[in-house]
Design an enzyme around this catalytic site. Structure first.
Site, PDB file in Angstrom:
ATOM      1  N   ARG A 137     147.465  53.275 147.518  1.00 14.07           N
ATOM      2  CA  ARG A 137     146.661  52.187 146.886  1.00 14.07           C
ATOM      3  C   ARG A 137     146.621  50.626 147.748  1.00 14.07           C
ATOM      4  NH1 ARG A 137     145.853  52.426 141.061  1.00 14.07           N
ATOM      5  NH2 ARG A 137     144.570  53.867 141.874  1.00 14.07           N
ATOM      6  N   ARG A 141     152.782  50.103 150.405  1.00 11.22           N
ATOM      7  CA  ARG A 141     153.489  50.955 149.405  1.00 11.22           C
ATOM      8  C   ARG A 141     152.532  51.888 148.744  1.00 11.22           C
ATOM      9  NH1 ARG A 141     152.095  46.155 147.929  1.00 11.22           N
ATOM     10  NH2 ARG A 141     151.762  45.544 145.549  1.00 11.22           N
ATOM     11  N   CYS A 154     156.408  60.313 126.134  1.00 11.53           N
ATOM     12  CA  CYS A 154     156.003  59.105 125.435  1.00 11.53           C
ATOM     13  C   CYS A 154     154.529  59.388 125.041  1.00 11.53           C
ATOM     14  CB  CYS A 154     156.251  57.811 126.234  1.00 11.53           C
ATOM     15  SG  CYS A 154     157.576  57.635 126.992  1.00 11.53           S
ATOM     16  N   CYS A 157     151.750  57.614 127.015  1.00  8.65           N
ATOM     17  CA  CYS A 157     151.799  57.746 128.333  1.00  8.65           C
ATOM     18  C   CYS A 157     150.556  57.525 129.196  1.00  8.65           C
ATOM     19  CB  CYS A 157     152.402  59.175 128.935  1.00  8.65           C
ATOM     20  SG  CYS A 157     152.422  59.443 130.539  1.00  8.65           S
ATOM     21  N   ARG A 159     149.662  58.711 132.235  1.00 11.26           N
ATOM     22  CA  ARG A 159     149.470  59.783 132.788  1.00 11.26           C
ATOM     23  C   ARG A 159     149.655  60.820 131.778  1.00 11.26           C
ATOM     24  NH1 ARG A 159     152.967  57.884 137.147  1.00 11.26           N
ATOM     25  NH2 ARG A 159     151.652  56.306 137.905  1.00 11.26           N
ATOM     26  N   ASP A 319     147.251  50.561 129.252  1.00  5.98           N
ATOM     27  CA  ASP A 319     145.909  51.002 129.881  1.00  5.98           C
ATOM     28  C   ASP A 319     145.051  51.785 128.716  1.00  5.98           C
ATOM     29  OD1 ASP A 319     146.733  50.364 132.396  1.00  5.98           O
ATOM     30  OD2 ASP A 319     147.786  52.221 132.729  1.00  5.98           O
ATOM     31  N   LYS A 363     147.099  46.102 140.244  1.00  4.28           N
ATOM     32  CA  LYS A 363     147.687  45.262 139.077  1.00  4.28           C
ATOM     33  C   LYS A 363     147.301  43.765 139.215  1.00  4.28           C
ATOM     34  CE  LYS A 363     151.731  48.028 139.025  1.00  4.28           C
ATOM     35  NZ  LYS A 363     151.609  49.168 140.081  1.00  4.28           N
TER      36      LYS A 363
HETATM   37  C1  LIG Z   1     152.390  49.992 140.579  1.00  2.00           C
HETATM   38  C2  LIG Z   1     152.064  50.706 141.579  1.00  2.00           C
HETATM   39  C3  LIG Z   1     152.675  50.532 142.980  1.00  2.00           C
HETATM   40  C4  LIG Z   1     153.903  49.414 142.933  1.00  2.00           C
HETATM   41  O1  LIG Z   1     153.178  48.113 142.859  1.00  2.00           O
HETATM   42  P1  LIG Z   1     154.122  46.602 142.946  1.00  2.00           P
HETATM   43  O2  LIG Z   1     153.428  45.729 142.476  1.00  2.00           O
HETATM   44  O3  LIG Z   1     154.855  46.554 144.128  1.00  2.00           O
HETATM   45  O4  LIG Z   1     155.250  46.830 141.891  1.00  2.00           O
HETATM   46  C5  LIG Z   1     152.467  51.095 144.210  1.00  2.00           C
HETATM   47  N1  LIG Z   1     151.558  52.099 144.109  1.00  2.00           N
HETATM   48  C6  LIG Z   1     150.605  52.245 142.817  1.00  2.00           C
HETATM   49  C7  LIG Z   1     149.540  53.324 143.059  1.00  2.00           C
HETATM   50  C8  LIG Z   1     150.955  51.590 141.777  1.00  2.00           C
HETATM   51  O5  LIG Z   1     150.238  51.782 140.655  1.00  2.00           O
END
Ligand SMILES: *Cc1c(COP(=O)(O)O)cnc(C)c1O
Length: 438
Positions: A137, A141, A154, A157, A159, A319, A363
């Site tokens: 996304r 990362r 949980c 959750c 997911r 969520d 986020k």
């Molecule tokens: C939360 C998340 C991350 C990591 O996000 P950071 O803000 O760097 O902690 C990476 N990929 C996905 C799909 C996420 O939901």
């Protein structure tokens, strides 16, 4: 209830170098079902797995006092969203508290079935799944869903859609993921999540860590695991610790404490084992109605976390996933909590409050408003005490205006005043009493 709480440790105890925390109290014996379980057994993760509570009947053997009505509710709900709790996590429940925060997180409730309209995947993770089990996304990362199994399910959750389905190991997609990452060198950081990656066998985890760490462009491997909270004794396993140590140059651990009652002697020892390997530990909390939607509870949680050297990273707004709506509180409540943290407690203990945007927007941080007003030459801010200051946002030298023409915020914008102090502030009172006031 004789629950071991690390927050009750004195600073003197924690400062002692040779201090080894001993699990003195055998708190699980308050449940008659575990009266004969020795410390050796209860603190062994294998024993915990062998005694997983994965059916209502097994739960009722421990919680034998439940009413017929409560039992019926649990049976109905667990047909839709399965029940799975290990004895350790269940033993943290205070049976005398109807609204116990641990109980609310792991025991099925009929409210899970009320909501029929919410999406199962509000964050559209499946739309960003570039190869099976890899969600890409953000630019640099990606998220690797390594399993759909957890040491405890949980109830909140996000997911929930994958929970309880046949256990699928994401290890089978590892080769495809490695190929993708080799072709997408902009990805430097992999969130290894699930389910819970620390429920994988040491062998599978080793496979994942060795393959991913061998990719030149990967700098960081983040384990996203609730095991330090729900099954901390897994981190007493020497073989696992050796394996983590082998990859410790790349590893971070992001865990998930939601309530101070989850911080026990056992979880403290687990965290300590991880920190000793040079692996930093961060925490992601979810704001949950009835569990931690309270300034005092959240302060205690965050301060207890930094006592055990776990850095609060995120506070997530819950969520809008199907089946977890009853755990959602308002964003106003989240902002109120952040207002009660920033400035009032150590900055190390203050997480970033985020909303995960529906549809896959990622986020988004939100916080109380600290900017009150702006003009070209001035920005008017307020601090945690309610004091208001005028600040030069330009970097230029400013001169005070000769004639004071305005009152209130406009005087701060216009430059005739610098600040308005909060009358109630302890700091201002302290300054007055030591007469060093500026
Ligand atoms: C939360 C998340 C991350 C990591 O996000 P950071 O803000 O760097 O902690 C990476 N990929 C996905 C799909 C996420 O939901």
């Amino acid at each position: 209830m004789g629950q071991p709480q690390v927050s009750s440790l004195s600073s003197e105890q924690r400062r002692k170098k040779d201090f080894e925390y001993k699990i003195e109290d055998e708190w699980w014996k308050k449940f008659s079902a575990w009266r004969d379980v020795s410390k050796e057994e209860f603190l062994d993760w294998r024993w915990q797995y062998e005694h997983l509570i994965n059916s209502p009947e097994k739960l009722f053997r421990v919680f034998h006092w439940l009413s017929e009505e409560e039992k019926k509710e649990i049976v109905e709900v667990s047909k839709v969203y399965p029940l799975l709790i290990n004895p350790y996590y269940l033993s943290l429940v205070n049976p005398n508290d109807k609204f116990d925060p641990i109980k609310m997180q792991c025991i099925p409730s009929k409210e899970e079935l009320i909501d029929k309209a919410s999406p199962e995947d509000p964050l559209a993770e499946e739309s960003d799944e570039v190869v099976p089990n890899l969600v890409h996304r953000y630019p640099d990362r990606a998220l690797y869903i390594t399993t759909n199994f957890c040491a405890t399910y949980c109830r909140f959750c996000t997911r929930k859609r994958i929970l309880g389905k046949a256990i699928v190991s994401g290890v089978s997609s590892l080769q495809k993921i490695v190929d993708y990452l080799k072709q997408n060198k902009q990805v430097h950081d992999i969130v290894i999540s699930g389910g819970d990656p620390l429920t994988l066998s040491n062998k599978d985890l080793e496979k994942i860590l060795s393959e991913l760490s061998a990719i030149d462009s990967i700098d960081t491997l983040r384990l996203g695991s609730r095991v330090p909270v729900t099954l901390p004794m897994r981190l007493f396993d020497e073989e696992l610790l050796e394996l983590l140590e082998k990859y410790s140059d790349l590893l971070w651990l992001n865990t998930h404490f939601n309530h101070p009652n989850e911080i026990t002697e056992v979880s403290y020892l687990a965290i300590k084992n991880v920190l000793k390997l040079g692996i930093p530990v961060n925490n992601q909390t979810v704001l949950l109605k009835g569990v931690n939607d309270d300034v005092e509870v959240m302060r205690k949680l965050m301060l207890s976390l930094i006592k055990i050297k776990v850095r609060p990273y995120y506070l997530f707004h819950c969520d809008p996933t199907k089946g977890i709506r009853h755990f959602r509180t308002t964003v106003w409540k989240g902002l109120e909590i952040m207002e009660g943290l920033r400035g009032h407690i150590s900055g190390l203990a203050v997480p970033t409050y985020v909303i995960d945007a529906p549809g896959g927007g990622g986020k988004i941080p939100i916080m109380p408003n600290y900017i009150i007003s702006m003009s070209e030459e001035r920005i008017v801010l307020r601090n945690f005490e309610g004091s208001i200051v005028s600040y030069d946002p330009t970097g230029r030298a400013l001169t005070k205006k000769e004639n004071q023409r305005f009152e209130g915020i406009i005087s701060l914008l216009e430059g005739s005043f610098d600040k308005i102090d909060s009358l109630d502030s302890e700091r201002i009172k302290r300054r007055k009493s030591t007469s060093k006031s500026s």
